[in-house]
Design an enzyme around this catalytic site. Structure first.
Site, PDB file in Angstrom:
ATOM      1  N   SER A   1      12.385  -0.097  -7.130  1.00 26.02           N
ATOM      2  CA  SER A   1      11.947  -0.175  -5.736  1.00 26.02           C
ATOM      3  C   SER A   1      11.279  -1.528  -5.454  1.00 26.02           C
ATOM      4  CB  SER A   1      11.023   1.013  -5.432  1.00 26.02           C
ATOM      5  OG  SER A   1      10.911   1.220  -4.044  1.00 26.02           O
TER       6      SER A   1
ATOM      7  N   ASP B   1      -5.713  -2.169   2.029  1.00 25.89           N
ATOM      8  CA  ASP B   1      -5.766  -3.018   3.224  1.00 25.89           C
ATOM      9  C   ASP B   1      -4.657  -4.062   3.200  1.00 25.89           C
ATOM     10  OD1 ASP B   1      -7.954  -1.677   4.243  1.00 25.89           O
ATOM     11  OD2 ASP B   1      -9.423  -3.073   3.404  1.00 25.89           O
TER      12      ASP B   1
ATOM     13  N   HIS C   1      15.230   8.858  -5.031  1.00 26.72           N
ATOM     14  CA  HIS C   1      14.671   7.520  -5.183  1.00 26.72           C
ATOM     15  C   HIS C   1      13.802   7.412  -6.441  1.00 26.72           C
ATOM     16  CE1 HIS C   1      13.306   3.580  -4.040  1.00 26.72           C
ATOM     17  NE2 HIS C   1      12.049   3.960  -3.964  1.00 26.72           N
TER      18      HIS C   1
END
Length: 250
Positions: A84, A171, A230
Site C-alpha cells: 500500500s 496531524d 487489500h
C-alpha cells in the site's frame, strides 16, 4: 534513520526490506518476516510518522524513499517488499535509486492516485480520549461501534497505553492525505524484475492500472491471491509468503 527490526541472519542471499502501509508498523509483517528470515536477513521498518520512527513535518513519497535509501545504504542492495503506502514508497525508491533494489514486490497498490481517503479513520483515532482510557477495550469503544473489529484492532496496535499516545503523527498524516493517496511524477524506469501482488477481492490494482505500471517498470509480473482483499498479508499470510518466496528465488 528509520526504526528497524532485523529478523534472521545475513546470508549469501540479499536481504529483504519490508515496508508497511498507512497506520501500520514493522510488527504487522512479523509472521511473514520470521518465515522469510529462515534463509536471509529481513529488515522491517517503521516508516516516518509511524511506530518508533521519527516524526517529520512532511509525509511525501520522495522523503519516504530517501528514508528507505538510508536504511539500505547501511545494509547493502536488497530485495524490497512494500504494501500500500509502503508499496508506493518502494516504487519511488526503485525508480530513483535502482542501484539499491534487486527485485521489487509491490503488494496491492499501483503507481496512481486514488479517490478514497482515510480522514474519517484519523478523526476516529483523534476522538479517543487518551487521558481517560486505561484499556484497549475502552479505546475500541471510543473508536465507534460502526468500525469493524479487525480494523479497530489494527489501529490499536499503534496505541501506546502506557504513554497515552498514538504512535502515529495523525496531524501530519491528515494534512498530507492527498499526497499519500497520490503518486508523484517520477522520471526514469526500473529495469529489474517487479512483482505486483494483489488480493482477488481488492480493486486497488486490476487490469485497468496495468498501463500505469508498464510505463514505469520494464519487467513487471502480476499475481493474484485468491480470497484476499487489500490486507492480503494478514488475510492470507501463507499464500503471500509462498508468492514472495517464489518470486525472490526467481
Amino acid at each position: 534513520m528509520l526504526n528497524t527490526i532485523l529478523t534472521g541472519e545475513p546470508s549469501d542471499r540479499p536481504p529483504l526490506l519490508i515496508v508497511h502501509g498507512l497506520f501500520g508498523s514493522a510488527r504487522n509483517w512479523g509472521v511473514i518476516a520470521r518465515r522469510l528470515g529462515e534463509d536471509r536477513q529481513v529488515i522491517s521498518v517503521d516508516m516516518r510518522n509511524h511506530g518508533d520512527s521519527h516524526w517529520t513535518e512532511s509525509h511525501d513519497y520522495f522523503g519516504m524513499a530517501e528514508d528507505l535509501a538510508e536504511v539500505l545504504e547501511s545494509h547493502g542492495r536488497a530485495d524490497v517488499l512494500g504494501h500500500s503506502m509502503g508499496g508506493k514508497a518502494s516504487m519511488v525508491l526503485a525508480l530513483t535509486r535502482p542501484d539499491l533494489v534487486r527485485r521489487l514486490i509491490v503488494a496491492d497498490i499501483a503507481p496512481v492516485s486514488y479517490g478514497h481517503d482515510q480522514i474519517d479513520n484519523i478523526r476516529r483515532m483523534k476522538q479517543v480520549d487518551l487521558e481517560r482510557i486505561s484499556s484497549r477495550s475502552e479505546a475500541t469503544e471510543m473508536l465507534g461501534d460502526d468500525l469493524e473489529a479487525a480494523t479497530a484492532a489494527f489501529f490499536l496496535q499503534s496505541l501506546d497505553l502506557k504513554e497515552k499516545r498514538w504512535k502515529l503523527n495523525l496531524d501530519v498524516l491528515e494534512r498530507d492525505m492527498e499526497t499519500i493517496l497520490g503518486f508523484p511524477e517520477v522520471e526514469g524506469r526500473f529495469d529489474g524484475p517487479a512483482l505486483f501482488l494483489s488480493g482477488a477481492n481488492s480493486n486497488y490494482v486490476g487490469d485497468a492500472r496495468h498501463d500505469a505500471i508498464n510505463a514505469l517498470f520494464a519487467d513487471p509480473s502480476f499475481e493474484v491471491i485468491e480470497g484476499a482483499g487489500h490486507w492480503l498479508h494478514a488475510e492470507k499470510p501463507r499464500e503471500v509468503e509462498a508468492a514472495v518466496r517464489g518470486f525472490l528465488e526467481g
